[in-house]
Design a protein around this motif. Sequence first.
Motif, PDB file in Angstrom:
ATOM      1  N   ASP A  91      81.917  10.642  27.671  1.00  0.00           N
ATOM      2  CA  ASP A  91      82.252  11.753  26.766  1.00  0.00           C
ATOM      3  C   ASP A  91      83.431  12.576  27.265  1.00  0.00           C
ATOM      4  OD1 ASP A  91      80.981  12.918  28.891  1.00  0.00           O
ATOM      5  OD2 ASP A  91      79.401  13.892  27.720  1.00  0.00           O
ATOM      6  N   TYR A  92      84.070  12.142  28.350  1.00  0.00           N
ATOM      7  CA  TYR A  92      85.285  12.825  28.809  1.00  0.00           C
ATOM      8  C   TYR A  92      86.128  11.887  29.664  1.00  0.00           C
ATOM      9  CZ  TYR A  92      83.270  13.292  33.504  1.00  0.00           C
ATOM     10  OH  TYR A  92      82.742  13.034  34.747  1.00  0.00           O
TER      11      TYR A  92
ATOM     12  N   ASN B 203      96.113  19.975  24.435  1.00  0.00           N
ATOM     13  CA  ASN B 203      95.425  21.229  24.763  1.00  0.00           C
ATOM     14  C   ASN B 203      94.148  21.394  23.935  1.00  0.00           C
ATOM     15  OD1 ASN B 203      97.132  22.294  26.792  1.00  0.00           O
ATOM     16  ND2 ASN B 203      98.624  22.942  25.259  1.00  0.00           N
ATOM     17  N   GLN B 204      94.192  20.923  22.691  1.00  0.00           N
ATOM     18  CA  GLN B 204      93.011  21.025  21.828  1.00  0.00           C
ATOM     19  C   GLN B 204      91.863  20.166  22.357  1.00  0.00           C
ATOM     20  OE1 GLN B 204      93.535  20.508  17.533  1.00  0.00           O
ATOM     21  NE2 GLN B 204      91.557  19.450  17.408  1.00  0.00           N
ATOM     22  N   ILE B 205      92.152  18.904  22.696  1.00  0.00           N
ATOM     23  CA  ILE B 205      91.061  18.039  23.169  1.00  0.00           C
ATOM     24  C   ILE B 205      90.612  18.431  24.584  1.00  0.00           C
ATOM     25  CG2 ILE B 205      91.659  16.119  21.650  1.00  0.00           C
ATOM     26  CD1 ILE B 205      93.014  14.726  23.974  1.00  0.00           C
ATOM     27  N   LYS B 206      91.506  19.098  25.313  1.00  0.00           N
ATOM     28  CA  LYS B 206      91.101  19.634  26.622  1.00  0.00           C
ATOM     29  C   LYS B 206      90.112  20.782  26.421  1.00  0.00           C
ATOM     30  CE  LYS B 206      92.999  21.794  30.812  1.00  0.00           C
ATOM     31  NZ  LYS B 206      94.241  22.309  31.458  1.00  0.00           N
ATOM     32  N   LYS B 207      90.416  21.657  25.470  1.00  0.00           N
ATOM     33  CA  LYS B 207      89.531  22.783  25.159  1.00  0.00           C
ATOM     34  C   LYS B 207      88.179  22.292  24.656  1.00  0.00           C
ATOM     35  CE  LYS B 207      89.525  27.186  22.627  1.00  0.00           C
ATOM     36  NZ  LYS B 207      90.296  28.043  21.687  1.00  0.00           N
ATOM     37  N   GLU B 208      88.192  21.165  23.949  1.00  0.00           N
ATOM     38  CA  GLU B 208      86.955  20.587  23.420  1.00  0.00           C
ATOM     39  C   GLU B 208      86.142  19.854  24.488  1.00  0.00           C
ATOM     40  OE1 GLU B 208      88.469  18.103  20.343  1.00  0.00           O
ATOM     41  OE2 GLU B 208      88.721  19.738  18.893  1.00  0.00           O
ATOM     42  N   GLY B 209      86.728  19.690  25.672  1.00  0.00           N
ATOM     43  CA  GLY B 209      86.020  19.029  26.765  1.00  0.00           C
ATOM     44  C   GLY B 209      86.137  17.516  26.785  1.00  0.00           C
ATOM     45  N   LYS B 210      86.984  16.978  25.914  1.00  0.00           N
ATOM     46  CA  LYS B 210      87.143  15.521  25.874  1.00  0.00           C
ATOM     47  C   LYS B 210      88.019  15.004  27.015  1.00  0.00           C
ATOM     48  CE  LYS B 210      86.415  15.178  20.879  1.00  0.00           C
ATOM     49  NZ  LYS B 210      87.000  14.753  19.573  1.00  0.00           N
TER      50      LYS B 210
ATOM     51  N   LYS C  16     106.209  23.727  29.409  1.00  0.00           N
ATOM     52  CA  LYS C  16     106.258  25.028  28.743  1.00  0.00           C
ATOM     53  C   LYS C  16     104.985  25.283  27.929  1.00  0.00           C
ATOM     54  CE  LYS C  16     111.316  24.999  28.186  1.00  0.00           C
ATOM     55  NZ  LYS C  16     112.419  24.964  27.186  1.00  0.00           N
ATOM     56  N   TYR C  17     104.284  24.206  27.562  1.00  0.00           N
ATOM     57  CA  TYR C  17     103.133  24.331  26.664  1.00  0.00           C
ATOM     58  C   TYR C  17     101.796  24.040  27.344  1.00  0.00           C
ATOM     59  CZ  TYR C  17     107.068  24.048  23.473  1.00  0.00           C
ATOM     60  OH  TYR C  17     108.274  24.271  22.840  1.00  0.00           O
ATOM     61  N   GLY C  18     101.822  23.728  28.622  1.00  0.00           N
ATOM     62  CA  GLY C  18     100.577  23.466  29.336  1.00  0.00           C
ATOM     63  C   GLY C  18     100.839  22.806  30.678  1.00  0.00           C
ATOM     64  N   GLU C  19      99.842  22.799  31.526  1.00  0.00           N
ATOM     65  CA  GLU C  19      99.998  22.234  32.868  1.00  0.00           C
ATOM     66  C   GLU C  19      99.940  20.711  32.839  1.00  0.00           C
ATOM     67  OE1 GLU C  19      98.230  22.730  37.403  1.00  0.00           O
ATOM     68  OE2 GLU C  19      96.936  23.180  35.691  1.00  0.00           O
TER      69      GLU C  19
END
Length: 327
Positions: free
Chosen positions: A117-118, A141-148, A167-170
Amino acid sequence: MLKRRIGTTELEASVIGYGCWVISGSDFWTGTGDESSIKAVQTAYDMGINFFDVAPVYGFGHAEELLGKALKGKRGKIIIASKCGLVWDDQKRITNLLSKRSILKEIDDSLRRLGTDYIDIYQMHWPDYNTPIEETMDALNQIKKEGKIRYIGASNFPVKLLNEARKYGEIVSHQCLYNMIDRNADFYHNIPLYYRTEEEIIPDCKENKTAFIPYSPLCQGLLTGTFKPGENFDEKDVRNANPELKGEKLARNLQIVEELKKVAERIGKPLSQIALNWLIKNETVTTIIAGATKTAHIKDNVESAAWELDNETYKEINTILDKYQKK
């Protein structure tokens, strides 16, 4: 097994990782099969390897499925790095695509095939210049926030595009072609490389505390010292697309191998271990993507992390490499 921290994360990867391109199936790699591939992955795990690098395009989903089967029940003890951005159609024609819509589909397909699941590190496989990097990073960033996924990585990105993505994420890791032969290569499998690994990528990773992950550390088998002039694999093998393994380049590279063999004989270590140890000597290298399906080869890879090249031998090797690079 020696371990190194992946960038600024809390993850610690075995310095010898396992590259899953070789478990794509017999249609892609000479002399491989599903049963032997699963056994190889399990052997790598048993020998201390905890970092497994895969991609959907390897065997068109097959490698991810085999990796999931092989490591079932071990998820919490391993680090899985997969990728997005190379998609294929019904005729298996591959396209670079890092749109948000595509990534949101790709991640779910990969999770299903892997049986998890990740994914620990989700890497943009190759640049997609038709999609704004802001859109790509928004999806990641969205799927990172969702825990995927836990972290975002890059692969084969020129420094300029990598800095734009930052500029938009690590970006915690960067995977690029690097070995004794391909130090600042222009092409990989006839694909133009818009970066120079030793000149640009390694300094960038060091400066930004980004994990550097070299792939093709043995130049797809050349640095094992077993290749001969002429054909070394059958016509279906993916390595036929590697320009370093054919014609005049192969002839030159075999000369390098012969000189390196003399060093190997003198210090009493296999050439393959010297090639991997040469990479480990560089502290910016985090984990090495080494693919193998034979137990002896996996054991050889793992043993390369158990000793260290002395500075004098390291300089001698670099002198040999520099001599041929200037030709």
